[in-house]
Write a protein that holds these residues in place. Structure first.
Motif, short mmCIF file in Angstrom:
data_model
loop_
_atom_site.label_atom_id
_atom_site.label_comp_id
_atom_site.label_asym_id
_atom_site.label_seq_id
_atom_site.Cartn_x
_atom_site.Cartn_y
_atom_site.Cartn_z
N PRO A 23 0.83 -1.21 0.00
CA PRO A 23 0.00 0.00 0.00
C PRO A 23 0.87 1.26 0.00
O PRO A 23 2.05 1.22 0.35
N TRP A 25 1.29 3.70 1.91
CA TRP A 25 1.97 4.05 3.16
C TRP A 25 3.23 3.21 3.41
O TRP A 25 3.99 3.50 4.32
N HIS A 26 3.39 2.15 2.62
CA HIS A 26 4.47 1.21 2.93
C HIS A 26 5.60 1.20 1.91
O HIS A 26 6.38 0.25 1.87
N TYR A 28 8.69 3.96 0.15
CA TYR A 28 9.29 5.29 0.24
C TYR A 28 10.66 5.26 -0.41
O TYR A 28 11.20 4.19 -0.70
N ARG A 37 11.82 1.59 -1.97
CA ARG A 37 11.67 0.21 -1.51
C ARG A 37 10.51 0.13 -0.51
O ARG A 37 10.06 1.16 0.02
N SER A 39 8.73 -0.74 3.10
CA SER A 39 9.08 -0.75 4.52
C SER A 39 9.00 -2.18 5.03
O SER A 39 8.26 -3.01 4.49
N LYS A 40 9.72 -2.45 6.10
CA LYS A 40 9.60 -3.77 6.73
C LYS A 40 8.17 -4.01 7.21
O LYS A 40 7.72 -5.15 7.33
N ALA A 41 7.43 -2.91 7.44
CA ALA A 41 6.06 -3.04 7.93
C ALA A 41 5.13 -3.70 6.90
O ALA A 41 4.02 -4.10 7.23
N GLU A 44 4.32 -8.30 7.17
CA GLU A 44 3.78 -8.81 8.44
C GLU A 44 2.79 -9.93 8.14
O GLU A 44 2.20 -9.98 7.05
N ASP A 45 2.54 -10.76 9.13
CA ASP A 45 1.39 -11.65 9.03
C ASP A 45 0.14 -10.79 9.00
O ASP A 45 0.15 -9.62 9.42
N ASP A 46 -0.95 -11.38 8.50
CA ASP A 46 -2.17 -10.60 8.32
C ASP A 46 -2.73 -10.12 9.67
O ASP A 46 -2.39 -10.66 10.73
N ASP A 110 11.94 -8.86 13.33
CA ASP A 110 12.25 -7.60 12.67
C ASP A 110 13.35 -7.78 11.62
O ASP A 110 13.29 -7.19 10.54
N SER A 111 14.34 -8.58 11.95
CA SER A 111 15.44 -8.73 10.99
C SER A 111 14.98 -9.46 9.74
O SER A 111 15.44 -9.15 8.63
N ARG A 114 12.96 -6.96 7.75
CA ARG A 114 13.89 -5.99 7.17
C ARG A 114 14.58 -6.57 5.94
O ARG A 114 14.77 -5.90 4.94
N ARG A 118 14.41 -5.16 2.09
CA ARG A 118 15.59 -4.69 1.36
C ARG A 118 15.87 -5.51 0.11
O ARG A 118 16.44 -5.01 -0.85
#
Lengths: 129, 141
Positions: A23, A25-26, A28, A37, A39-41, A44-46, A110-111, A114, A118
């Motif tokens: 989306p 927002w994700h 930048y 690219r 975001s890591k956000a 996520e799982d749903d 998080d890693s 991330r 990337r």
């Protein structure tokens, strides 16, 4: 492994491309990498706790079709091999709306998120602002 | 009855730093206010609306920790209704995610210095964030 059970579908090769809608927002511009690219956000799982949804590119149509009804979105690609190297399992989960739907099962630290962010490429670039 | 989805007036009214709000404040405030308007499932994968308390937490953290010349963060709403603040520039990656109204998860990687730090912090224990933002601001100047 999930509760000691292997769920991973070996018929999905490591070089299989997995599409993930991103989306507005994700994504930048990452000034350090010098490119846009996700975001890591975005990895996520749903929201209901279900595993992260993806689409098996080889079994889907044109990438733009995956974004129908999702104006402003982009479409990111990670490979099954990348997901597996991060301890994830890929399982087909066809739905009426998307027969090529699959899920990526596993703890997403998080890693790991991330790394997905990337190493992701674009199947459909983010639209111009 | 709908719950107000906006930031408290005392935060919206720009705090002043020597009489002038820093450049990052206005755009960041606008991004947070826009994020608060996102509906349920705004990402098509079942994301929750942004929790106003977590937006306030993120903004308060910046007001308390960011130097006046800090670069503007990228404001990223998360699946669970939190806020992730990101900076990626000048060889530095800095990510600060709200885990609760008093807790953050922080990731910092400085390519030039070969330094990496990751951990959870609580309100009142923001010293590492201040240090990271100070380094980022100095380098971006």
């Amino acid at each position: 492994m999930l509760d000691g059970q292997t769920l991973d579908d070996p018929s999905i090769p490591d070089d299989a491309e997995l599409w993930r809608r991103i989306p507005p927002w994700h994504f930048y511009f990452d000034g350090k990498l010098g490119r846009i690219r996700p975001s890591k956000a975005a990895f996520e799982d749903d929201g209901d706790g279900s595993p992260m949804s993806v689409i098996l590119a080889a079994e889907a149509g044109q990438p733009e079709r995956a974004l129908e009804g999702h104006e402003g979105y982009a479409l990111a690609v990670i490979t099954a091999g990348l997901a597996r190297s991060c301890g994830q399992q890929i399982v087909r989960d066809p739905t009426a709306e998307e027969p090529a739907h699959a899920v990526v099962i596993g703890l997403k630290t998080d890693s790991i998120k991330r790394r997905f962010a990337r190493e992701a490429r674009w199947a459909v670039l983010p639209p111009d602002p | 009855m709908s719950v107000p989805r906006s930031l408290p007036a005392e935060l919206v009214a720009s705090p002043t730093w020597n009489g002038q709000a820093p450049a990052w404040f206005g755009p960041t405030l606008r991004s947070l206010q826009e994020a608060l308007q996102l509906p349920q499932n705004w990402n098509s994968y079942g994301a929750r609306p942004v929790d106003p308390d977590l937006a306030v937490t993120a903004l308060k953290l910046l007001i308390k920790s960011a130097p006046s010349d800090a670069p503007q963060p990228i404001v990223v709403p998360t699946m669970q209704g939190g806020i992730l603040l990101e900076w990626h520039m000048q060889g530095i990656d800095l990510e600060v995610e709200t885990l609760g109204v008093e807790r953050f998860h922080v990731f910092y990687a400085d390519e030039r210095e070969g330094r990496e730090w990751e951990g959870d912090l609580t309100v009142g224990d923001e010293a590492p964030i201040v240090e990271f933002l100070t380094t980022l601001s100095r380098r971006a100047a």
